[in-house]
Enzyme design. Structure first.
Site, short mmCIF file in Angstrom:
data_model
loop_
_atom_site.label_atom_id
_atom_site.label_comp_id
_atom_site.label_asym_id
_atom_site.label_seq_id
_atom_site.Cartn_x
_atom_site.Cartn_y
_atom_site.Cartn_z
N PRO A 20 0.73 -0.98 0.17
CG PRO A 20 -0.55 -1.07 2.51
CD PRO A 20 0.78 -1.98 1.55
CG MET A 21 4.03 3.11 -1.55
SD MET A 21 4.79 2.90 -2.85
CE MET A 21 4.46 2.37 -4.19
CB CYS A 103 0.69 5.57 8.72
SG CYS A 103 0.95 7.13 7.78
CE LYS A 142 3.63 -1.69 4.93
NZ LYS A 142 3.77 -0.12 5.18
N GLY A 204 10.55 -3.49 3.42
CA GLY A 204 11.80 -2.14 3.67
C GLY A 204 12.90 -2.16 2.58
C1 LIG Z 1 4.85 7.51 -0.86
C2 LIG Z 1 4.34 6.38 0.71
C3 LIG Z 1 3.22 5.90 0.65
C4 LIG Z 1 2.98 4.95 1.39
N1 LIG Z 1 1.62 4.57 1.92
C5 LIG Z 1 1.66 3.47 2.96
C6 LIG Z 1 0.30 3.21 3.17
O1 LIG Z 1 -0.93 3.81 3.13
N2 LIG Z 1 -0.09 2.04 4.06
C7 LIG Z 1 0.91 1.43 4.74
O2 LIG Z 1 1.15 0.23 5.32
N3 LIG Z 1 3.16 2.14 4.35
C8 LIG Z 1 2.44 2.81 3.26
N4 LIG Z 1 3.59 3.14 2.98
C9 LIG Z 1 5.02 2.38 3.31
C10 LIG Z 1 5.43 1.37 2.21
O3 LIG Z 1 4.27 0.53 2.46
C11 LIG Z 1 6.60 0.67 3.00
O4 LIG Z 1 6.45 -0.01 4.44
C12 LIG Z 1 8.09 1.44 3.02
O5 LIG Z 1 7.75 2.18 1.72
C13 LIG Z 1 8.89 -0.01 3.16
O6 LIG Z 1 8.80 -0.03 2.03
P1 LIG Z 1 10.06 0.69 0.36
O7 LIG Z 1 11.44 0.88 1.26
O8 LIG Z 1 10.29 -0.67 -0.07
O9 LIG Z 1 9.94 1.66 0.24
C14 LIG Z 1 4.41 4.15 1.90
C15 LIG Z 1 5.01 4.52 1.65
C16 LIG Z 1 5.51 5.76 0.63
C17 LIG Z 1 6.36 5.68 0.19
#
Ligand SMILES: Cc1cc2nc3c(=O)[nH]c(=O)nc-3n(C[C@H](O)[C@H](O)[C@H](O)COP(=O)(O)O)c2cc1C
Length: 327
Positions: A20-21, A103, A142, A204
């Protein structure tokens, strides 16, 4: 190379998930990820209160279609009964519900939701218990490691969630205080894997298919969630598929990048209309052209463009001429 991921009644194969992002994992990006082989994708986090009120900014976040399955919907909030009601509202539109307990954004934690729940394991447990009783699709949470490095509550919360009927836990091993600083500490994923019976999904610092391989190898986790690594790079899913089939994944050609960038714009146009798609596409194009010669000049140019047709021309010109018919 990797084991299968089974979350309650849902099998995810290969065990990869589009994270989710907020503001990013809309139907357009999910469609591209699925076309590259993503077996499970998430919506961005959606407010439980917004769902209950039927808010005009909330309901569009649920836009989906039959190709967009299996779909995980992530909800956030701090009130167990409201989260249960929201989960019931979305249950028929998805295959899995996740509760956001990670979050770090101030507005979210100020309302007691997201990573604020990491400071209140009892409430987190009550939420899982209440939501679990109200839905029949798989339920996950999460989390981050804790509020600060000193307040590390992830193991306690994950164990409580497991005992309350949660089907899997995703861990992004940074504290709330870290936000996105430093590296995520994958050893925490290993630690969680060693104490839970339900699947552990790692999140991560997954920026390339080889990071997926390394996270499985280093942590023994059951699934890997890809977030920032998919931005401008939906091929990451197909590349991992190629690697597990025993071949060497190749980077996309510039024709392929052009084809996907145009397809992304069209999908955004279908979703939001052309005017809004042009604005939305600016950030995605910055990711698609990252590291390419002339990227900075291209970014500056497209930030001035408001016309859909002109943006298509500019994309074609930058990637040196792939026609729209091929997109
Ligand atoms: C722009 C952005 C928005 C995100 N929105 C959410 C979200 O809505 N819900 C959530 O659980 N995590 C959210 N995350 C966290 C990601 O799901 C993920 O756990 C985190 O980016 C670590 O993974 P990565 O290092 O591979 O990016 C968000 C991350 C980014 C960068």
């Amino acid at each position: 190379m990797s084991k299968s991921l089974v979350i309650g009644s849902l099998a995810v194969n290969p065990p990869l998930i589009l994270a989710p992002m907020a503001g990013l994992t809309d139907l357009a990006l999910r469609t591209l990820a699925r076309e590259q082989g993503a077996p499970l994708c998430f919506t961005e986090m959606i407010s439980a209160q917004g769902l209950i009120r039927g808010g005009k900014n909330t309901l569009p976040l649920l836009r989906s279609n039959s190709f967009d399955r299996p779909l995980g919907v992530q909800i956030f909030g701090d009130d167990p009964s409201a989260l249960a009601e929201a989960a019931r509202i979305v249950e028929d539109s998805c295959d899995l519900i996740d509760i956001n307990m990670g979050c770090p954004v101030r507005k979210v934690v100020a309302g007691g939701a997201g990573s604020a729940l990491l400071r209140d394991p009892r409430k987190a447990g009550k939420i899982v218990e209440t939501v679990r009783k109200s839905i029949s699709v798989p339920l996950t949470i999460k989390i981050r490691t804790g509020w600060t490095a000193c307040e590390s509550t992830y193991k306690e919360i994950a164990c409580i969630a497991e005992s309350e009927g949660c089907d899997a836990v995703t861990l992004h091993p940074r504290s709330r205080a870290q936000m996105f600083a430093d590296h995520s500490d994958w050893s925490r994923i290993t630690e969680l894997k060693n104490i839970l019976k339900i699947p552990v999904i790692g999140s991560g610092d997954i920026f390339a298919w080889s990071d997926v391989r390394d996270m499985f190898h280093e942590t023994g986790c059951d699934g890997v969630m890809i977030a920032r690594g998919v931005l401008g790079n939906p091929w990451i899913f197909a590349q991992y598929g190629t690697a597990i089939a025993g071949d060497s994944p190749l980077p996309p050609s510039s024709e392929e990048k052009c084809r996907i960038a145009l397809r992304h714009l069209i999908l955004l146009g279908d979703l939001y209309g052309e005017e809004c798609a042009v604005k939305e596409m600016r950030k995605h194009l910055a990711w698609y052209v990252k590291g390419m010669a002339g990227a900075a000049k291209f970014r500056a140019k497209i930030n001035e463009i408001v016309s859909y047709a002109i943006l298509i021309e500019q994309i074609n010109e930058f990637f040196s001429g792939v026609s729209l018919e091929n997109a």
